[in-house]
Design a protein around this motif. Structure first.
Motif, short mmCIF file in Angstrom:
data_model
loop_
_atom_site.label_atom_id
_atom_site.label_comp_id
_atom_site.label_asym_id
_atom_site.label_seq_id
_atom_site.Cartn_x
_atom_site.Cartn_y
_atom_site.Cartn_z
N ASP A 30 6.44 42.16 -36.85
CA ASP A 30 5.61 42.95 -37.78
C ASP A 30 6.29 43.12 -39.13
O ASP A 30 5.87 43.91 -39.97
CB ASP A 30 5.28 44.31 -37.19
N GLY A 31 7.38 42.36 -39.33
CA GLY A 31 8.09 42.41 -40.61
C GLY A 31 9.25 43.37 -40.63
O GLY A 31 10.00 43.40 -41.61
N THR A 32 9.42 44.16 -39.56
CA THR A 32 10.53 45.10 -39.51
C THR A 32 11.57 44.62 -38.50
O THR A 32 11.32 43.71 -37.71
CB THR A 32 10.04 46.50 -39.09
N ALA A 33 12.74 45.26 -38.53
CA ALA A 33 13.81 44.90 -37.60
C ALA A 33 13.41 45.30 -36.18
O ALA A 33 12.95 46.42 -35.95
CB ALA A 33 15.11 45.58 -38.00
N LYS A 34 13.57 44.39 -35.24
CA LYS A 34 13.26 44.67 -33.84
C LYS A 34 14.55 44.76 -33.03
O LYS A 34 15.37 43.84 -33.07
CB LYS A 34 12.37 43.58 -33.24
N VAL A 35 14.71 45.85 -32.32
CA VAL A 35 15.87 46.02 -31.45
C VAL A 35 15.73 45.08 -30.26
O VAL A 35 14.68 45.03 -29.62
CB VAL A 35 15.99 47.48 -30.97
N LEU A 36 16.78 44.33 -29.98
CA LEU A 36 16.73 43.34 -28.91
C LEU A 36 16.98 43.96 -27.55
O LEU A 36 17.70 44.96 -27.42
CB LEU A 36 17.77 42.24 -29.17
N ASP A 37 16.37 43.37 -26.55
CA ASP A 37 16.53 43.83 -25.17
C ASP A 37 17.69 43.08 -24.52
O ASP A 37 17.60 41.86 -24.32
CB ASP A 37 15.25 43.58 -24.37
N LEU A 38 18.76 43.80 -24.20
CA LEU A 38 19.86 43.18 -23.47
C LEU A 38 19.44 42.99 -22.02
O LEU A 38 18.63 43.75 -21.48
CB LEU A 38 21.11 44.06 -23.55
N PRO A 39 19.97 41.96 -21.37
CA PRO A 39 19.52 41.66 -20.00
C PRO A 39 20.02 42.67 -18.98
O PRO A 39 21.06 43.31 -19.15
CB PRO A 39 20.13 40.28 -19.73
N VAL A 40 19.26 42.79 -17.90
CA VAL A 40 19.73 43.52 -16.73
C VAL A 40 20.78 42.65 -16.06
O VAL A 40 20.56 41.45 -15.85
CB VAL A 40 18.56 43.78 -15.75
N ILE A 41 21.92 43.21 -15.77
CA ILE A 41 23.03 42.38 -15.29
C ILE A 41 23.46 42.77 -13.88
O ILE A 41 23.18 43.88 -13.42
CB ILE A 41 24.24 42.45 -16.24
N LYS A 42 24.13 41.84 -13.25
CA LYS A 42 24.75 42.06 -11.94
C LYS A 42 26.26 42.03 -12.15
O LYS A 42 26.86 40.96 -12.22
CB LYS A 42 24.31 40.97 -10.96
N GLY A 43 26.87 43.18 -12.28
CA GLY A 43 28.29 43.24 -12.55
C GLY A 43 28.55 43.89 -13.90
O GLY A 43 27.67 44.51 -14.49
N ASN A 44 29.76 43.72 -14.40
CA ASN A 44 30.16 44.29 -15.67
C ASN A 44 30.28 43.21 -16.73
O ASN A 44 31.05 42.26 -16.56
CB ASN A 44 31.49 45.03 -15.54
N ALA A 45 29.54 43.34 -17.81
CA ALA A 45 29.59 42.35 -18.89
C ALA A 45 30.72 42.66 -19.85
O ALA A 45 30.96 43.83 -20.18
CB ALA A 45 28.26 42.33 -19.64
N VAL A 46 31.41 41.63 -20.28
CA VAL A 46 32.44 41.79 -21.30
C VAL A 46 32.03 41.10 -22.60
O VAL A 46 32.65 41.33 -23.64
CB VAL A 46 33.81 41.24 -20.83
N ARG A 47 30.98 40.25 -22.53
CA ARG A 47 30.52 39.56 -23.73
C ARG A 47 29.04 39.25 -23.61
O ARG A 47 28.53 39.00 -22.52
CB ARG A 47 31.30 38.25 -23.91
N TYR A 48 28.37 39.28 -24.76
CA TYR A 48 26.97 38.88 -24.84
C TYR A 48 26.83 37.81 -25.92
O TYR A 48 27.41 37.93 -27.01
CB TYR A 48 26.06 40.05 -25.20
N ASP A 49 26.09 36.75 -25.62
CA ASP A 49 25.77 35.72 -26.61
C ASP A 49 24.26 35.67 -26.81
O ASP A 49 23.49 36.00 -25.90
CB ASP A 49 26.25 34.34 -26.14
N CYS A 50 23.85 35.23 -28.00
CA CYS A 50 22.42 35.19 -28.30
C CYS A 50 22.08 33.92 -29.08
O CYS A 50 22.84 33.50 -29.95
CB CYS A 50 22.02 36.41 -29.13
N ILE A 51 20.96 33.31 -28.75
CA ILE A 51 20.38 32.22 -29.53
C ILE A 51 18.93 32.58 -29.80
O ILE A 51 18.22 33.01 -28.88
CB ILE A 51 20.46 30.87 -28.81
#
Length: 246
Positions: A167-188
Motif C-alpha cells: 500500500d506504499g508504506t513500510a510493512k513489518v515482516l513475519d518471522l517464521p515459526v521455528i523449531k528450536g532456537n534461532a541465532v540468525r535470520y536470512d531474507c530474500i
C-alpha cells in the motif's frame, strides 16, 4: 541333447584374477593390471570445487521456491531455474578449507541480479536487522519474500514465505515459526509490478507457507501461476541477514 563346451580361449572374461582385471569393451576382451591399493587423495583444486559445489546446491535447494518465482517470466523450467541459482551460488562462494566454504548472501544478490539482468528499483527497499524487519515498496507493487531461520550449526530450522500487495508504506515482516532456537535470520525478497496496459483480475496477496519447514504446494502453485500468466515487470532480488541479539 547338445553340449556346449567351455573354451578358455574364446570365452570372454569379466572380473579380477590375481593382479589383473578382465573386462569386455565393444565385444573385445580387455585385460589391465589391477592397482595394488586404492588412493582417494584429492588435489586442492578438486576439494575447492567439491565443497563449494556442495554449498551451492544446498543454498539453491533452500531458496529454490523464491528463486524459481523470481525467474518465472524468462525461465519457466524449474530445473533450469534452480541450476541458475546453483551456478550463481557456486561462483559467488569462497573456499575456506577441505571441509568448508562460505557464501555471503549479499554477494549472491549482486551476482544473481547480474546474471538475470534484473534491477532493484529505488522504490523497493529492505530493512532487516535484529531491531527491525520491514519492506517498503511503492503502492500496488506485489512483493514476495522468504525468511529462513538458522540454528547455531547453520541448519535451517524454519522458514516463512509471504506474498502481499504493497500500500506504499513500510510493512513489518513475519518471522517464521521455528523449531528450536534461532541465532540468525536470512531474507530474500523481490517485487513485481502489474503492466497497467493489461487487466489485473485480483490481488496476489497473503499467500503464506504455514508449515515452518516447507511452502504449501497449493500456495506456491498460485504464486507461480499468477507470476507466469500476468503481465508483470519483475525486479531483481534484495537480501538481508542478521544475528539474533542474545
Amino acid at each position: 541333447m547338445g553340449k556346449t563346451l567351455f573354451n578358455p580361449i574364446t570365452t570372454k572374461w569379466k572380473g579380477s584374477i590375481g593382479g589383473f582385471r578382465y573386462s569386455v569393451l565393444r565385444g573385445k576382451q580387455v585385460i589391465s593390471e589391477r592397482s595394488s591399493s586404492y588412493n582417494d587423495r584429492k588435489s586442492s583444486a578438486q576439494m575447492n570445487t567439491r565443497v563449494r559445489f556442495k554449498l551451492a546446491t544446498q543454498f539453491s535447494a533452500l531458496w529454490k521456491r523464491i528463486l524459481e518465482a523470481n525467474q518465472v517470466r524468462f525461465e519457466p523450467d524449474r530445473t533450469l531455474a534452480r541450476a541458475n541459482g546453483t551456478q550463481v551460488a557456486f561462483n559467488a562462494s569462497e573456499f575456506v578449507d577441505n571441509n568448508a566454504a562460505l557464501l555471503d548472501i549479499y554477494d549472491f544478490e549482486n551476482a544473481f541480479n547480474a546474471k538475470t539482468r534484473q534491477v532493484v528499483p529505488a522504490d523497493l527497499s529492505l530493512v532487516f536487522t535484529s531491531v527491525a524487519q520491514s519492506i517498503t515498496a511503492r503502492d500496488g507493487m506485489v512483493v514476495t519474500y522468504q525468511i529462513v531461520a538458522f540454528d547455531a550449526n547453520d541448519n535451517p530450522i524454519g522458514f516463512n514465505t509471504v506474498t502481499y500487495t504493497s500500500d506504499g508504506t513500510a510493512k513489518v515482516l513475519d518471522l517464521p515459526v521455528i523449531k528450536g532456537n534461532a541465532v540468525r535470520y536470512d531474507c530474500i525478497a523481490f517485487g513485481s509490478t502489474v503492466d497497467t496496459t493489461s487487466a489485473w483480475d485480483g490481488p496476489l496477496s497473503n499467500l503464506n507457507g504455514d508449515d515452518p519447514l516447507s511452502l504449501d504446494a497449493n500456495t506456491y502453485a498460485v504464486l507461480i501461476s499468477s507470476l507466469s500468466t500476468k503481465a508483470l515487470d519483475v525486479t531483481g532480488i534484495i537480501t538481508g541477514s542478521f544475528l539474533v541479539t542474545p
